[in-house]
Design a protein around this motif. Structure first.
Motif, PDB file in Angstrom:
ATOM      1  N   THR A   1     105.958  63.675 -17.882  1.00  0.00           N
ATOM      2  CA  THR A   1     104.480  64.065 -16.617  1.00  0.00           C
ATOM      3  C   THR A   1     105.579  64.087 -14.776  1.00  0.00           C
ATOM      4  O   THR A   1     104.478  65.238 -14.381  1.00  0.00           O
ATOM      5  N   PHE A   2     105.906  63.750 -15.061  1.00  0.00           N
ATOM      6  CA  PHE A   2     106.958  63.053 -13.407  1.00  0.00           C
ATOM      7  C   PHE A   2     107.389  64.157 -13.440  1.00  0.00           C
ATOM      8  O   PHE A   2     107.275  65.465 -12.492  1.00  0.00           O
ATOM      9  N   TRP A   3     108.214  64.877 -14.138  1.00  0.00           N
ATOM     10  CA  TRP A   3     108.949  65.703 -14.061  1.00  0.00           C
ATOM     11  C   TRP A   3     108.579  67.372 -14.360  1.00  0.00           C
ATOM     12  O   TRP A   3     109.681  67.807 -13.532  1.00  0.00           O
ATOM     13  N   THR A   4     107.754  67.054 -14.925  1.00  0.00           N
ATOM     14  CA  THR A   4     107.087  68.789 -15.488  1.00  0.00           C
ATOM     15  C   THR A   4     106.074  69.313 -14.461  1.00  0.00           C
ATOM     16  O   THR A   4     107.178  70.782 -13.828  1.00  0.00           O
ATOM     17  N   GLU A   5     105.644  68.385 -13.582  1.00  0.00           N
ATOM     18  CA  GLU A   5     105.817  68.999 -12.002  1.00  0.00           C
ATOM     19  C   GLU A   5     106.681  69.057 -11.131  1.00  0.00           C
ATOM     20  O   GLU A   5     106.301  70.783 -10.196  1.00  0.00           O
ATOM     21  N   ALA A   6     107.519  67.755 -11.246  1.00  0.00           N
ATOM     22  CA  ALA A   6     108.668  67.850 -10.174  1.00  0.00           C
ATOM     23  C   ALA A   6     109.122  69.884 -10.501  1.00  0.00           C
ATOM     24  O   ALA A   6     109.731  70.438  -9.543  1.00  0.00           O
ATOM     25  N   LEU A   7     109.928  70.103 -11.485  1.00  0.00           N
ATOM     26  CA  LEU A   7     110.085  71.663 -11.729  1.00  0.00           C
ATOM     27  C   LEU A   7     109.948  72.218 -12.276  1.00  0.00           C
ATOM     28  O   LEU A   7     110.087  73.171 -12.888  1.00  0.00           O
TER      29      LEU A   7
ATOM     30  N   VAL B   1     108.150  72.942 -18.855  1.00  0.00           N
ATOM     31  CA  VAL B   1     106.633  71.998 -20.148  1.00  0.00           C
ATOM     32  C   VAL B   1     107.237  70.769 -20.712  1.00  0.00           C
ATOM     33  O   VAL B   1     108.704  71.016 -20.891  1.00  0.00           O
ATOM     34  N   PRO B   2     106.484  70.106 -21.096  1.00  0.00           N
ATOM     35  CA  PRO B   2     106.915  69.102 -22.356  1.00  0.00           C
ATOM     36  C   PRO B   2     107.069  69.756 -23.454  1.00  0.00           C
ATOM     37  O   PRO B   2     106.165  71.510 -24.140  1.00  0.00           O
ATOM     38  N   GLU B   3     108.167  69.735 -24.278  1.00  0.00           N
ATOM     39  CA  GLU B   3     109.400  70.867 -25.371  1.00  0.00           C
ATOM     40  C   GLU B   3     108.299  70.054 -26.803  1.00  0.00           C
ATOM     41  O   GLU B   3     108.632  68.815 -26.944  1.00  0.00           O
ATOM     42  N   PRO B   4     107.294  71.262 -27.024  1.00  0.00           N
ATOM     43  CA  PRO B   4     106.205  71.199 -28.570  1.00  0.00           C
ATOM     44  C   PRO B   4     107.645  70.342 -29.697  1.00  0.00           C
ATOM     45  O   PRO B   4     108.597  70.764 -29.323  1.00  0.00           O
ATOM     46  N   ALA B   5     107.817  69.655 -30.572  1.00  0.00           N
ATOM     47  CA  ALA B   5     108.542  69.637 -32.066  1.00  0.00           C
ATOM     48  C   ALA B   5     108.782  70.888 -32.520  1.00  0.00           C
ATOM     49  O   ALA B   5     107.587  71.597 -32.945  1.00  0.00           O
ATOM     50  N   PRO B   6     109.890  70.432 -33.281  1.00  0.00           N
ATOM     51  CA  PRO B   6     109.866  72.565 -33.878  1.00  0.00           C
ATOM     52  C   PRO B   6     109.318  72.288 -35.194  1.00  0.00           C
ATOM     53  O   PRO B   6     108.600  71.564 -35.666  1.00  0.00           O
ATOM     54  N   GLY B   7     109.096  73.857 -35.499  1.00  0.00           N
ATOM     55  CA  GLY B   7     108.710  73.713 -36.806  1.00  0.00           C
ATOM     56  C   GLY B   7     107.558  73.655 -36.845  1.00  0.00           C
ATOM     57  O   GLY B   7     107.556  73.182 -38.199  1.00  0.00           O
TER      58      GLY B   7
ATOM     59  N   PRO C   1     106.591  64.222 -26.171  1.00  0.00           N
ATOM     60  CA  PRO C   1     107.026  64.797 -25.688  1.00  0.00           C
ATOM     61  C   PRO C   1     107.971  64.490 -25.056  1.00  0.00           C
ATOM     62  O   PRO C   1     107.748  63.131 -24.574  1.00  0.00           O
ATOM     63  N   GLU C   2     109.470  63.802 -25.496  1.00  0.00           N
ATOM     64  CA  GLU C   2     110.133  62.742 -25.325  1.00  0.00           C
ATOM     65  C   GLU C   2     111.726  63.696 -23.729  1.00  0.00           C
ATOM     66  O   GLU C   2     112.235  63.834 -23.093  1.00  0.00           O
ATOM     67  N   SER C   3     110.869  65.331 -23.912  1.00  0.00           N
ATOM     68  CA  SER C   3     111.987  66.042 -23.631  1.00  0.00           C
ATOM     69  C   SER C   3     111.279  67.777 -22.716  1.00  0.00           C
ATOM     70  O   SER C   3     109.789  67.468 -22.829  1.00  0.00           O
ATOM     71  N   ILE C   4     111.413  68.201 -21.958  1.00  0.00           N
ATOM     72  CA  ILE C   4     110.563  69.490 -21.025  1.00  0.00           C
ATOM     73  C   ILE C   4     111.754  70.057 -21.030  1.00  0.00           C
ATOM     74  O   ILE C   4     113.500  69.956 -20.845  1.00  0.00           O
ATOM     75  N   VAL C   5     111.619  71.706 -21.064  1.00  0.00           N
ATOM     76  CA  VAL C   5     112.109  72.750 -20.639  1.00  0.00           C
ATOM     77  C   VAL C   5     111.319  73.719 -20.071  1.00  0.00           C
ATOM     78  O   VAL C   5     110.294  73.527 -19.705  1.00  0.00           O
ATOM     79  N   ASP C   6     112.771  74.737 -19.033  1.00  0.00           N
ATOM     80  CA  ASP C   6     111.642  75.929 -18.431  1.00  0.00           C
ATOM     81  C   ASP C   6     111.370  77.121 -18.858  1.00  0.00           C
ATOM     82  O   ASP C   6     111.966  77.430 -20.412  1.00  0.00           O
ATOM     83  N   PRO C   7     109.864  77.106 -18.465  1.00  0.00           N
ATOM     84  CA  PRO C   7     109.332  78.090 -19.312  1.00  0.00           C
ATOM     85  C   PRO C   7     109.722  79.656 -19.368  1.00  0.00           C
ATOM     86  O   PRO C   7     109.427  80.239 -20.447  1.00  0.00           O
ATOM     87  N   ASP C   8     110.518  79.710 -18.519  1.00  0.00           N
ATOM     88  CA  ASP C   8     111.661  80.974 -18.736  1.00  0.00           C
ATOM     89  C   ASP C   8     112.239  80.738 -19.342  1.00  0.00           C
ATOM     90  O   ASP C   8     113.144  82.195 -19.115  1.00  0.00           O
TER      91      ASP C   8
END
Length: 151
Positions: free
Chosen positions: A19-25, A28-34, A61-68
């Protein structure tokens, strides 16, 4: 050889740091695959033993990714021990625009980001604004005490 960079941050509460680092960076939270509903369901389908999937792991979610798709994936790895010493590596969030931007404008940008991050749970450690330095930055801690700078 291709190398993919992932930044891993040890923590006690991945959900809080997601939650914190999505705001900072701006990530977005990384969705589970497949099409899996959770990462836990994905890992179970991949054959990870149940005893490794301790309570709470993979439910959110335990990871975040750059939406771009430009920046590295950030994984918040749950560990049993708390943070004990100063970070040897830290992140710099560059929001001021660099020396080509007048100091008052850089300062305004940094303060704005710092205000948003303290509202999200960061704490300010110190302000770096020595007279005659043409520099302004702030050292903060995330909700689990990891240091980072906003410059």
């Amino acid at each position: 050889m291709d190398v993919t960079l992932q930044l891993t941050i040890d923590c006690a509460d991945p959900a809080k740091l997601v939650t914190f680092w999505t705001e900072a960076l701006g990530y977005v939270p990384e969705p589970a695959p497949g099409g899996h509903a959770t990462w836990r369901a994905y890992w179970a389908d991949m054959g990870v033993p149940e005893e490794e999937l301790t309570e709470g792991v993979g439910e959110g979610p335990e990871s975040i990714v750059d939406p771009d798709g430009q920046g590295p994936r950030v994984w918040f790895q749950r560990v049993p021990e708390g943070k004990a010493v100063k970070n040897r590596v830290h992140l710099d969030l560059k929001v001021g625009g660099g020396r080509g931007v007048p100091l008052p404008e850089r300062t305004r940008r940094v303060r704005g980001k710092v205000d948003r991050l303290t509202a999200a749970g960061a704490t300010v450690l110190r302000v770096m604004d020595e007279p005659d330095m043409d520099y302004y930055g702030v050292v903060l801690r995330d909700p689990e005490g990891n240091e980072f700078c906003v410059v």
